[in-house]
Scaffold this motif. Sequence first.
Motif, PDB file in Angstrom:
ATOM      1  N   ASP A  70     -44.249   0.016  17.510  1.00 18.66           N
ATOM      2  CA  ASP A  70     -45.684   0.115  17.231  1.00 18.66           C
ATOM      3  C   ASP A  70     -46.085   1.580  17.092  1.00 18.66           C
ATOM      4  OD1 ASP A  70     -44.656  -1.278  19.560  1.00 18.66           O
ATOM      5  OD2 ASP A  70     -46.239  -0.177  20.646  1.00 18.66           O
ATOM      6  N   ILE A 121     -60.104   2.941  20.381  1.00 16.28           N
ATOM      7  CA  ILE A 121     -60.261   2.473  19.003  1.00 16.28           C
ATOM      8  C   ILE A 121     -60.919   1.096  19.057  1.00 16.28           C
ATOM      9  CG2 ILE A 121     -59.026   1.799  16.893  1.00 16.28           C
ATOM     10  CD1 ILE A 121     -58.346   4.586  17.246  1.00 16.28           C
ATOM     11  N   ASP A 122     -62.038   0.955  18.348  1.00 16.47           N
ATOM     12  CA  ASP A 122     -62.656  -0.381  18.298  1.00 16.47           C
ATOM     13  C   ASP A 122     -61.702  -1.334  17.601  1.00 16.47           C
ATOM     14  OD1 ASP A 122     -64.964   0.505  19.500  1.00 16.47           O
ATOM     15  OD2 ASP A 122     -65.812   1.209  17.596  1.00 16.47           O
ATOM     16  N   PRO A 123     -61.398  -2.461  18.237  1.00 10.59           N
ATOM     17  CA  PRO A 123     -60.411  -3.355  17.617  1.00 10.59           C
ATOM     18  C   PRO A 123     -60.983  -4.030  16.373  1.00 10.59           C
ATOM     19  CG  PRO A 123     -61.335  -4.350  19.585  1.00 10.59           C
ATOM     20  CD  PRO A 123     -61.961  -2.989  19.472  1.00 10.59           C
ATOM     21  N   GLU A 124     -60.096  -4.322  15.466  1.00 10.88           N
ATOM     22  CA  GLU A 124     -60.510  -5.028  14.248  1.00 10.88           C
ATOM     23  C   GLU A 124     -59.539  -6.183  14.085  1.00 10.88           C
ATOM     24  OE1 GLU A 124     -59.283  -3.642  10.625  1.00 10.88           O
ATOM     25  OE2 GLU A 124     -61.117  -4.063   9.536  1.00 10.88           O
ATOM     26  N   ASP A 135     -60.083  -9.197  12.563  1.00  9.31           N
ATOM     27  CA  ASP A 135     -60.299 -10.077  11.417  1.00  9.31           C
ATOM     28  C   ASP A 135     -59.277  -9.787  10.301  1.00  9.31           C
ATOM     29  OD1 ASP A 135     -63.062 -10.537   9.099  1.00  9.31           O
ATOM     30  OD2 ASP A 135     -61.303 -11.764   9.565  1.00  9.31           O
ATOM     31  N   VAL A 136     -58.150 -10.469  10.335  1.00  7.95           N
ATOM     32  CA  VAL A 136     -57.127 -10.237   9.327  1.00  7.95           C
ATOM     33  C   VAL A 136     -57.451 -11.057   8.097  1.00  7.95           C
ATOM     34  CG1 VAL A 136     -54.681 -10.415   8.788  1.00  7.95           C
ATOM     35  CG2 VAL A 136     -55.423  -9.802  11.093  1.00  7.95           C
ATOM     36  N   LEU A 137     -57.589 -10.394   6.981  1.00  5.74           N
ATOM     37  CA  LEU A 137     -57.889 -11.169   5.778  1.00  5.74           C
ATOM     38  C   LEU A 137     -57.410 -10.429   4.543  1.00  5.74           C
ATOM     39  CD1 LEU A 137     -61.668 -10.997   4.825  1.00  5.74           C
ATOM     40  CD2 LEU A 137     -60.411  -9.200   5.967  1.00  5.74           C
ATOM     41  N   SER A 138     -57.281 -11.162   3.534  1.00  9.49           N
ATOM     42  CA  SER A 138     -56.925 -10.564   2.271  1.00  9.49           C
ATOM     43  C   SER A 138     -57.673 -11.335   1.200  1.00  9.49           C
ATOM     44  CB  SER A 138     -55.410 -10.656   2.058  1.00  9.49           C
ATOM     45  OG  SER A 138     -55.081 -10.110   0.810  1.00  9.49           O
ATOM     46  N   GLY A 139     -58.096 -10.669   0.197  1.00  7.93           N
ATOM     47  CA  GLY A 139     -58.811 -11.332  -0.887  1.00  7.93           C
ATOM     48  C   GLY A 139     -60.271 -11.538  -0.582  1.00  7.93           C
ATOM     49  N   LEU A 151     -64.008  -9.711   0.509  1.00  8.67           N
ATOM     50  CA  LEU A 151     -64.698  -8.418   0.483  1.00  8.67           C
ATOM     51  C   LEU A 151     -65.049  -7.987   1.911  1.00  8.67           C
ATOM     52  CD1 LEU A 151     -65.956  -6.391  -1.623  1.00  8.67           C
ATOM     53  CD2 LEU A 151     -68.125  -7.551  -1.137  1.00  8.67           C
ATOM     54  N   PRO A 152     -64.605  -6.817   2.326  1.00  7.66           N
ATOM     55  CA  PRO A 152     -65.031  -6.352   3.651  1.00  7.66           C
ATOM     56  C   PRO A 152     -66.517  -6.029   3.628  1.00  7.66           C
ATOM     57  CG  PRO A 152     -63.667  -4.714   2.536  1.00  7.66           C
ATOM     58  CD  PRO A 152     -63.749  -5.887   1.630  1.00  7.66           C
ATOM     59  N   ALA A 202     -67.688  -1.785   3.029  1.00  4.14           N
ATOM     60  CA  ALA A 202     -67.544  -0.937   1.838  1.00  4.14           C
ATOM     61  C   ALA A 202     -66.789  -1.649   0.733  1.00  4.14           C
ATOM     62  CB  ALA A 202     -66.803   0.338   2.194  1.00  4.14           C
ATOM     63  N   GLY A 203     -67.004  -1.261  -0.448  1.00  5.65           N
ATOM     64  CA  GLY A 203     -66.303  -1.792  -1.612  1.00  5.65           C
ATOM     65  C   GLY A 203     -65.247  -0.813  -2.071  1.00  5.65           C
ATOM     66  N   PRO A 204     -64.504  -1.127  -3.067  1.00  7.95           N
ATOM     67  CA  PRO A 204     -63.462  -0.217  -3.547  1.00  7.95           C
ATOM     68  C   PRO A 204     -64.042   1.024  -4.218  1.00  7.95           C
ATOM     69  CG  PRO A 204     -63.545  -2.169  -4.934  1.00  7.95           C
ATOM     70  CD  PRO A 204     -64.522  -2.387  -3.832  1.00  7.95           C
TER      71      PRO A 204
END
Lengths: 232, 946
Positions: free
Chosen positions: B808, B929-932, B934-938, B940-941, B944-946
């Motif tokens: 890790d 570190i604030d944990p994140e 939410d694992v996702l793909s595809g 939109l977060p 922010a956008g791309p």
Amino acid sequence: MTEREPVILVIEDEPPIRSFLRASLTTHGYQLIESATGQEGLDQVVAQRPDMILLDLGLPDIDGLEITRRVREWATIPIIVLSARGQEQDKITALNAGADDYLTKPFGVAELLARIRVSLRHAARIAQGSQESLFTVGTLRVDLTRRRVFVADTEIHLTPIEYTLLTTLIRHAGKVVTQRQLLRDVWGPAYATETHYLRVYMGQLRHKIEANPARPRYLMTEPGVGYRLAIE
Amino acid sequence: MLSKANSNQCCELQTEKPPPQLVVLKAGMSDQRPDPDALLARVQAEEAHPARGKLKIFFGASAGVGKTYAMLDAGHEQRAAGVDVVGGYIETHRRAETEALAHELTILPRRQVVYRGATFEEFDLDAALARCPALILVDELAHTNAPDSRHPKRWQDVEELRDSGINVYTTVNVQHIESLNDVIAQITGVIVRETVPDHVVEQADEVELIDLTPDDLLQRLKEGKVYIPQQAEWAAHNFFRKGNLIALRELALRFTADRVDAQMQHYRRDHAITHTWPTHERLLVGIGPGPLGVRLVRAARRMAAAMHAEWIVVVVETPKIMRLPEVQRDNLVQTLRLAEQLGAETVTLSGQRASETILNYAQTRNVTKIVMGKPARPRWKELIFGSTVDEVVRRSGEIDVYVITGDQDAVPPLAPRLIERTSSWAAYGWGLLVVALCTVLAGLMFPYFAEANLIMTYLLGIVLVAACFGRGPSVLAAVVSVAAFDFFFVPPVLTLAVSDVQYGLTFAVMLLVALMISTMAVRLRQQAQAAGQREQRIAALYAMSREFAGSRGIEKLLRAAVRNISATFDSQVVILLPSATGQLQAWGDVTDWLGQTVSETMVFIPDNHDQGVAQWVYNHGRMAGLGTDTLAGAKALYLPLIAGRGPVGVLGVRPVLLRRFAAPEQLHLLETFASQAALALERAVLADEAQRAHVQIETERLRTSLLSAVSHDLRTPLAVITGATSSLREGATLLDSALRDELAQTAYEEATRLNRLVGNLLDMTRIDADGVQVQKEWQPLEEVVGTALARLDEQLRDHPLTTALPHDVLLVPLDGILIEQVLINLLENAIKYTPAGSPIDIAATATQDTVTVAIADRGPGLSPSDEQRIFEKFYRAPSTISRNGVGLGLAICHAIITAHGGRIWADQRPDGGAIFRFTLPLDGTPPHIDPETDVLSGQLPPSAGP
């Protein structure tokens, strides 16, 4: 890229470096304008409207940073600054002032040409307003419209932050992006100095997309400055 | 000293210095060479005050001869010649002609001094120094300044003006000359209190005699042209008698003539005129504790001046003198001071017999004349006890002996009686009590013992009183004892009447015996006390010296000095040392001083005014402040710390009891302490300088070895680059493309290596200069390893590399750029010392509180001695001399890892090769570190956008 040979303005006070740049750049299809002082360089920017500026940070008359600021007041011409090792803070200041990229002396021709190509392409793309929908380097493939990431045809699952981080780097692919810029773009202005966020997420991202995270191929670190997404 | 030099500079251009070279040249051309030592002494004396202002004295026999007028006249002449002339202090006494002259000059405003309700007008020294004219006129050199002035005397003001390079014109009357003081008192019957030391007048560059015949002067007096101060009118009338005026005129003329004679001597010396060279006279003056000493010194001074002789004033410390009360010994010290002021060499000898000691000393010093005082005691005493003068006269051999009369009445008291040891009333009370007790005891014995035994009881009591309470009480006890014995035990009892006349003798003998016993006991006691005091002082001095000898470093030394001086003199102490600019600064803050050995009560910090006093002391090399006659307004006494090479600092002493230093002996002791401290301080400063010089030599040596290593290591790649590129240039058409590529590649690789070498050198220089500045941040170790590997990408081409890091993301607090440098240096080292194709392994393991990184190769490995020395600067494994590299890489690693609080070492790998390991501490808590999750793909977060 435009049809005519791109015009590059070199502002550098050391004649040997100018002659080395002249030799290597003219043989690779660039046209060169040379200035030995900052003032002359600024005049040339106005008079000749070059496509790019190679700017030495340590000039005898005007500070390179000052030149960057003055040019940025009215033009978006890409600027690559040339500096010595150990001047990390100067590099960051120059990048924050609007420089596009930097090269650490001594540098090789291959590195120089790569940086010039990247910066010119960026400038052209911004001018055209076009956006590519697919980004590929090595085995990494990112589908920007469908938000999917593949490494050697295997889809990788990224968290929203990891994805945003990656796409931010892709937007500047090949160019250095400062830590500050990444933190502001991904986490927001309040996080501009929380570099450990960036480091941890960059580490996670590497574990997901690099074959050997200790010897990255795509997500390169520019020590003390920021990160760069490799493009070749 | 620097600030003094600066103040000199303001006027430097306006004063000329006589060119000593000229003198030497003239001497060189002549056959008759002047005495080179004497010439050298003169040249040195002239060089000692390169920019000192000149002094011209307008000298007169008495008031009213026209000195001030002549001085103003001369000032006008100078002004007409274009010199910047200022009137500093002009006393016109409302005389019209004089006032008219004075009005044409720029006159400095006088300083108003209010003292005890009265207003005094004084010469403004500071204003004069600030104005800094080329020439200043200051009237009445002998004037005594109002209290609170910087110097008590005006001549001291003038000295300071001259020190600042200002030329001075001034006026003096003959009765103000110190050495003529008593002669004039004899002639005129008026004792003049305001005096100028002879040396001031003697060292004046010019003396102009303003002469007026007594008749003319008396005429002027009659016409009211001479100012006589109101309060001294009676004296003045006595003073302005024709006889007096003639005598004064004679003295003035003589004094001037002596001076002219001295100038003639100078001239002769300079011009090598030797035929009238006087034989070298040396005068010795023997003085005793009496008031006659002062007179003797003055007389000897006049004789010495007339003969141009050196003179020595000698005190012989016989046991008798040691027994004298403190007041008389003070007199002696004062007389010696006066002699020093008048230019004598003073010597204190010790011996049993004064005559013998003086004569022995006179012979060793080649003395030609001895001056002694005529004994004032009665003839019969001399017959019985002998006379020092007689003995000296009898045994003097070739030496002339001058005997001078003492006229005690004419001599003003030297100094107020400073310390009078008087027994208190309590002591007398105790004396009486002892007698009472003796009486009681005798009363008890009376029925059984004879009267003689009762007397013994009283005598015992008297011895006790004398030993414990001093002379007065013991005399009282003796008298009262006799009375008590008579009253209580001699029939008729309880009356003072005596029945038998025989008792008269008994009483007389009893009283005599009692007095003799008391005298002897008191003397014994004084001796014991004196010895005790002396021993205490010597012990204190010895203690300080011993502590100095054992103290290393200026700080310890200063602490020792402060502690010892504070304890010995019951005072608060400060030591001021000059900064680089010559400005004095109290050494350390009071709080800095405090510690094991120095407490708050021992030190003080001088205020601004005192700081100025200390600076003055430092610049002038003279004692000043509390209890002295210079800058007496200060809160402490300041002594210069003068060592062999000049002043090294200033010692300030603030006694708890103000009268502490009223006794000259205490002051002398303090001076001894100060000079001890100064010498020790100088020694420490020199040791410091020597240490610095040593370090410098060491640095120099290191630099030389670095330079030779560097020049070799820089030249090798440069030679390769030059060779490769020149072949490419010369043989471009002859070489085939493969060869060209190879040459270009070689040149490129060598250039890269050169770059790293220069980088290492710069790093080492920076580390040496400021130490390692570590900026730790929590970073993934992986990332640092990654950047190091990226930078060595090309060199690692030929070496298979494995990395084994924790799975890790491991955050470690480190300075990324520096640790990257460590990794690069270790990897380069591995590349350099192992053959192409051999693998390099990087591994990291973490425990609770440390992370260990290891870089291992399969090269020839290290010898045990290498393992130790490999991290030293400029070390290269002997087996690898042919390989290049200055040997700085590992030294840099060592410095960086040590600065991180880690450890670096090298080992032999068990199965062949070397392994370098370093540890980094995992201290502190990693950032949050604030944990994140939410694992996702595809998708939109949201942010922010791309």
